[in-house]
Enzyme design. Structure first.
Site, PDB file in Angstrom:
ATOM      1  CG  ASN A   1     -30.563 -62.105  62.393  1.00 54.22           C
ATOM      2  OD1 ASN A   1     -31.335 -63.026  62.127  1.00 54.22           O
ATOM      3  ND2 ASN A   1     -30.492 -60.995  61.647  1.00 54.22           N
TER       4      ASN A   1
ATOM      5  CB  SER B   1     -31.159 -59.305  65.758  1.00 54.81           C
ATOM      6  OG  SER B   1     -31.396 -59.236  64.380  1.00 54.81           O
ATOM      7  CB  SER B   2     -32.947 -54.637  63.200  1.00 56.08           C
ATOM      8  OG  SER B   2     -32.219 -55.293  62.185  1.00 56.08           O
ATOM      9  CD  GLU B   3     -32.707 -59.456  59.330  1.00 50.14           C
ATOM     10  OE1 GLU B   3     -32.119 -60.506  59.619  1.00 50.14           O
ATOM     11  OE2 GLU B   3     -32.539 -58.867  58.248  1.00 50.14           O
TER      12      GLU B   3
ATOM     13  CG  HIS C   1     -26.319 -61.691  55.138  1.00 50.82           C
ATOM     14  ND1 HIS C   1     -26.042 -60.517  55.796  1.00 50.82           N
ATOM     15  CD2 HIS C   1     -27.624 -61.953  55.375  1.00 50.82           C
ATOM     16  CE1 HIS C   1     -27.147 -60.077  56.399  1.00 50.82           C
ATOM     17  NE2 HIS C   1     -28.112 -60.936  56.165  1.00 50.82           N
TER      18      HIS C   1
HETATM   19 ZN    ZN Z   1     -30.272 -60.501  57.121  1.00 52.03          ZN
END
Ligand code: ZN
Length: 224
Positions: free
Chosen positions: A29, A74-76, A97
């Site tokens: 993200n 984003s979940s983050e 990643h």
């Molecule tokens: Zn991640």
């Protein structure tokens, strides 16, 4: 559209992450903070970079409250807002990643400053932060422990995170750490001594301004 140019940057650099091999499909993200309003534009959750449009990019405030957009962030997002709150100089964050930098985070191997590109963004080896569950505030706290003098940290068993004064800066740092991790692996396989850049060179590179192009401006974002 609110913060249209910044939303275009999210799409542009998200697609650059994909093209550069830093991520796959919907992974990782990125976000950017508007210096004038303090509002944050961030990748929407679970949407492929390949099909993302500027209007898909949510706008949130520094507490995560939705300000504009129809898709969830984003979940983050807690990690992003925590970094912006703690680091006023940061205006862009890239988390991916990528293979070799993530492998270092899995193997708990910090990345020494072995190439000039990584020296622009770090004063000391890139550290591996403790593993925390993605999407939790603890992940943000873990990342912040090693940001400050360095613009890059490896989230344990997860992947690299890079910050900068612009999204371009953060993206460039994300490329630099993947490159350094790749070179660390290859150089070790060759069997020679892997040495960091000498300290005088490191200091000169870290103090240079990496943000501007030859015209004194950040690189222009092409239409998306
Ligand atoms: Zn991640």
């Amino acid at each position: 559209m609110l913060l249209e140019e910044l939303r275009k940057e999210i799409v542009f650099y998200g697609q650059e992450m994909l093209k550069s091999g830093l991520t796959m499909h919907t992974g990782g993200n990125l976000s950017a903070r508007d210096p004038k309003t303090g509002l944050i534009v961030i990748k929407p959750t679970s949407l492929p970079y390949r099909t993302m449009r500027p209007e898909d990019v949510p706008v949130i405030d520094e507490n995560g409250k939705m300000i504009d957009g129809s898709l969830k962030p984003s979940s983050e997002w807690p990690m992003h807002t925590m970094i912006y709150q703690a680091m006023p100089r940061v205006m862009g964050i890239v988390h991916d990643h990528s293979i070799h930098a993530t492998a270092c985070s899995v193997a708990d191997i910090e990345i020494p400053l072995i190439m000039h590109e990584i020296c622009i963004y770090c004063s000391s080896p890139v550290k591996v932060a403790a593993f925390e569950v993605p999407g939790t505030p603890e992940l943000g706290q873990s990342a912040l422990k090693y940001l400050g003098d360095n613009d890059i940290v490896l989230l344990g068993q997860h992947g690299p995170l890079a910050v900068g004064a612009t999204l371009w800066h953060a993206f460039d740092a994300a490329c630099a750490v993947e490159q350094a991790a790749s070179m660390l692996l290859v150089a070790r396989q060759l069997g020679g001594t892997v040495s960091p850049v000498p300290s005088t060179g490191r200091k000169a590179l870290r103090s240079a301004d990496p943000l501007l192009g030859p015209d004194g401006q950040p690189p222009e974002i092409k239409a998306v």
